[in-house]
Design an enzyme around this catalytic site. Structure first.
Site, PDB file in Angstrom:
ATOM      1  N   CYS A  49       2.460   7.538  -0.452  1.00 34.77           N
ATOM      2  CA  CYS A  49       1.548   7.317   0.669  1.00 34.77           C
ATOM      3  C   CYS A  49       2.166   7.900   1.939  1.00 34.77           C
ATOM      4  O   CYS A  49       3.325   7.609   2.254  1.00 34.77           O
ATOM      5  CB  CYS A  49       1.320   5.821   0.838  1.00 34.77           C
ATOM      6  SG  CYS A  49       0.352   5.401   2.295  1.00 34.77           S
ATOM      7  N   CYS A  52       2.911   4.736   4.484  1.00 31.99           N
ATOM      8  CA  CYS A  52       3.985   3.749   4.332  1.00 31.99           C
ATOM      9  C   CYS A  52       5.056   4.151   3.341  1.00 31.99           C
ATOM     10  O   CYS A  52       6.050   3.446   3.196  1.00 31.99           O
ATOM     11  CB  CYS A  52       3.390   2.400   3.939  1.00 31.99           C
ATOM     12  SG  CYS A  52       2.798   2.343   2.238  1.00 31.99           S
ATOM     13  N   CYS A  97      -4.302   2.727  -0.327  1.00 32.28           N
ATOM     14  CA  CYS A  97      -2.944   2.293  -0.649  1.00 32.28           C
ATOM     15  C   CYS A  97      -2.917   0.772  -0.694  1.00 32.28           C
ATOM     16  O   CYS A  97      -3.362   0.116   0.237  1.00 32.28           O
ATOM     17  CB  CYS A  97      -1.987   2.815   0.420  1.00 32.28           C
ATOM     18  SG  CYS A  97      -0.312   2.159   0.256  1.00 32.28           S
ATOM     19  N   CYS A 100      -0.373  -0.500   2.474  1.00 33.96           N
ATOM     20  CA  CYS A 100      -0.711  -0.424   3.902  1.00 33.96           C
ATOM     21  C   CYS A 100      -2.215  -0.340   4.134  1.00 33.96           C
ATOM     22  O   CYS A 100      -2.662  -0.366   5.277  1.00 33.96           O
ATOM     23  CB  CYS A 100      -0.007   0.754   4.575  1.00 33.96           C
ATOM     24  SG  CYS A 100      -0.674   2.374   4.135  1.00 33.96           S
ATOM     25  N   CYS A 120      -9.753  11.459  -6.735  1.00 32.71           N
ATOM     26  CA  CYS A 120      -9.886  12.623  -5.865  1.00 32.71           C
ATOM     27  C   CYS A 120      -9.261  12.276  -4.519  1.00 32.71           C
ATOM     28  O   CYS A 120      -9.844  11.529  -3.736  1.00 32.71           O
ATOM     29  CB  CYS A 120     -11.375  12.956  -5.733  1.00 32.71           C
ATOM     30  SG  CYS A 120     -11.683  14.442  -4.788  1.00 32.71           S
TER      31      CYS A 120
HETATM   32 ZN   LIG Z   1       0.501   3.106   2.243  1.00 38.47          ZN
END
Ligand SMILES: [Zn+2]
Length: 132
Positions: A49, A52, A97, A100, A120
């Site tokens: 991510c 984070c 995510c 976060c 995607c």
């Molecule tokens: Zn994250």
């Protein structure tokens, strides 16, 4: 791992991310197809991510979808959450995510075996961590 990001304010996110990362991750934006260098990434490793640093996808689950966005058939266990998205007059499944809450992209039921799913993703919402 990056420091805890779960209670960052909107202003703190804006400061921490590039304008394009902020637009996608925190404002549910979509990058232009074919613009992410991660779409062509073929090395082994993990996609993290961009907000984070949480690991999201293993490169082994990435496949060439031809859409111009990095596409995966499965996330790492517990890495992402989903939510029904009814914007743009469509019902889609939004992917974010799990740590976060940053928006990553959408998942569609037209992917390859074994999962039949196509995650995607916006490349700008991730960074790549190549394994040796
Ligand atoms: Zn994250």
């Amino acid at each position: 791992m990056d420091s805890d990001t779960t209670d960052l304010s909107d202003a703190e996110w804006r400061e921490r991310l590039t304008p394009e990362q902020y637009r996608v991750l925190r404002r549910h934006g979509t990058e232009r197809a074919g613009t992410s260098p991660l779409d062509g990434e073929k090395r082994p490793g993990r996609f993290l991510c961009a907000g984070c640093g949480a690991p999201l996808f293993d490169a082994a689950t990435k496949f060439e979808s031809g859409t111009g966005w990095p596409s995966f058939c499965a996330p790492l266990g517990g890495a992402v959450g989903t939510e029904t998205d009814r914007s743009l007059f469509m019902t889609r499944t939004e992917v974010h995510c799990a740590r976060c809450g940053g928006h990553l992209g959408h998942v569609f039921p037209d992917g390859p075996a074994p999962t039949g799913l196509r995650y995607c993703m916006n490349g700008v919402a991730m960074r790549f961590d190549a394994s040796e």
